[in-house]
Each structure stands twice: as structure tokens, then as C-alpha cells.
Motif scaffolding. Sequence first.
Motif, mmCIF file in Angstrom:
data_model
loop_
_atom_site.group_PDB
_atom_site.id
_atom_site.type_symbol
_atom_site.label_atom_id
_atom_site.label_comp_id
_atom_site.label_asym_id
_atom_site.label_seq_id
_atom_site.Cartn_x
_atom_site.Cartn_y
_atom_site.Cartn_z
ATOM 1 N N LEU A 201 0.827 -1.208 0.000
ATOM 2 C CA LEU A 201 0.000 0.000 0.000
ATOM 3 C C LEU A 201 0.863 1.260 0.000
ATOM 4 N N LEU A 202 1.918 1.292 0.816
ATOM 5 C CA LEU A 202 2.795 2.458 0.874
ATOM 6 C C LEU A 202 3.594 2.620 -0.420
ATOM 7 N N THR A 203 3.966 1.510 -1.031
ATOM 8 C CA THR A 203 4.652 1.566 -2.329
ATOM 9 C C THR A 203 3.707 2.116 -3.389
ATOM 10 N N TRP A 204 2.456 1.657 -3.381
ATOM 11 C CA TRP A 204 1.451 2.187 -4.316
ATOM 12 C C TRP A 204 1.281 3.684 -4.116
ATOM 13 N N TYR A 205 1.232 4.119 -2.859
ATOM 14 C CA TYR A 205 1.103 5.551 -2.562
ATOM 15 C C TYR A 205 2.241 6.319 -3.235
ATOM 16 N N ASN A 206 3.476 5.848 -3.081
ATOM 17 C CA ASN A 206 4.626 6.523 -3.690
ATOM 18 C C ASN A 206 4.517 6.554 -5.212
ATOM 19 N N ILE A 207 4.047 5.471 -5.819
ATOM 20 C CA ILE A 207 3.893 5.424 -7.278
ATOM 21 C C ILE A 207 2.841 6.445 -7.719
ATOM 22 N N LEU A 208 1.728 6.498 -7.007
ATOM 23 C CA LEU A 208 0.652 7.442 -7.355
ATOM 24 C C LEU A 208 1.127 8.888 -7.220
ATOM 25 N N ILE A 209 1.832 9.196 -6.144
ATOM 26 C CA ILE A 209 2.353 10.555 -5.946
ATOM 27 C C ILE A 209 3.366 10.879 -7.042
ATOM 28 N N GLY A 210 4.214 9.910 -7.396
ATOM 29 C CA GLY A 210 5.193 10.110 -8.459
ATOM 30 C C GLY A 210 4.558 10.349 -9.822
ATOM 31 N N ALA A 211 3.335 9.829 -10.018
ATOM 32 C CA ALA A 211 2.613 10.007 -11.282
ATOM 33 C C ALA A 211 1.664 11.212 -11.215
#
Length: 149
Positions: free
Chosen positions: A110-120
Motif C-alpha cells: 500500500l505504501l509503495t502504491w502511494y509513492n507510485i501514485l504521488i510520483g505520477a
Amino acid sequence: MLKTILSISGKPGLFRLVSHGKNMLIVESLTDKKRVPAYAKDKVISLGDIAIYTNETEVPLHEVLTSVKNKENGAKITVPSNTNELRTYFAEVLPDFDRERVYPSDIKKLLTWYNILIGADITDFTPEEEPATEETTAETETNAEEKTE
């Protein structure tokens, strides 16, 4: 927004739904923008359909991601590698999460997904409202007229 963001088992990262094909989806990676097909045999899940277990009920993923965003002021986070640190961090975000059914690997994902979403540059996690149909709008107007008379 999260309805069109997909996780595909066996493929790292997150993908945006681009198009539907016959027996497949065309998806675009959020990290490198490459388009690839996702076939019917692939396990594909929309982030809009995911919820996190709590002691009482389930909390939709968009609420958890919004809590992480508020805690981090919209910035990326450093994902803790230690199990205790992961659980401690997640308890700050979602205090009553079910510690038996939410595994450290789930929190890390979930935290990795958060970082990917913020990066996009995807920072609005709230679900889109369904557009009202003419029939529903007419019903609402009729009910409002009846109440005022």
C-alpha cells in the motif's frame, strides 16, 4: 480516479487503464509510461475495489491513501523495512486496522502504491461521483416540488 488504476499480479507497479480489447485490456505503466496488454488470464484488480480490514468494518483504499497523504503533506514516504516500524506507521494512519488480517506485506504494498501514485501526480484519491441520469434528476426535482407545496 482509482477505478482506472490497476494492479496486475506478476507485473510490478501500477497501471492506468487505456483501452479495452477483445479478451484483453490495454494498460499503461504509471512509472515508465509503456503500454502493455493485460490478458484475461492475468489477475487484474482496480484500486477502487480494494478495502483495508479494520476491527469493525472495512475502509476503502481511497480513504487510507488520503490519510497517508495528509500525514505526509502530499510528499513521498520512505517505506519502513522493519515489520514493527510498518505496523507502527500504519497504526498512525489507520489506528483500528485489523492486525491479524492486515499483513506487513500488505502495508508495504500500500505504501509503495502511494509513492507510485504521488510520483505520477495522482494526488486526488476520492472516487468520482456517478453522473446523475435524467430519470434520477427528474425524480429529485419532483420530490423537491412536493416538499415545498
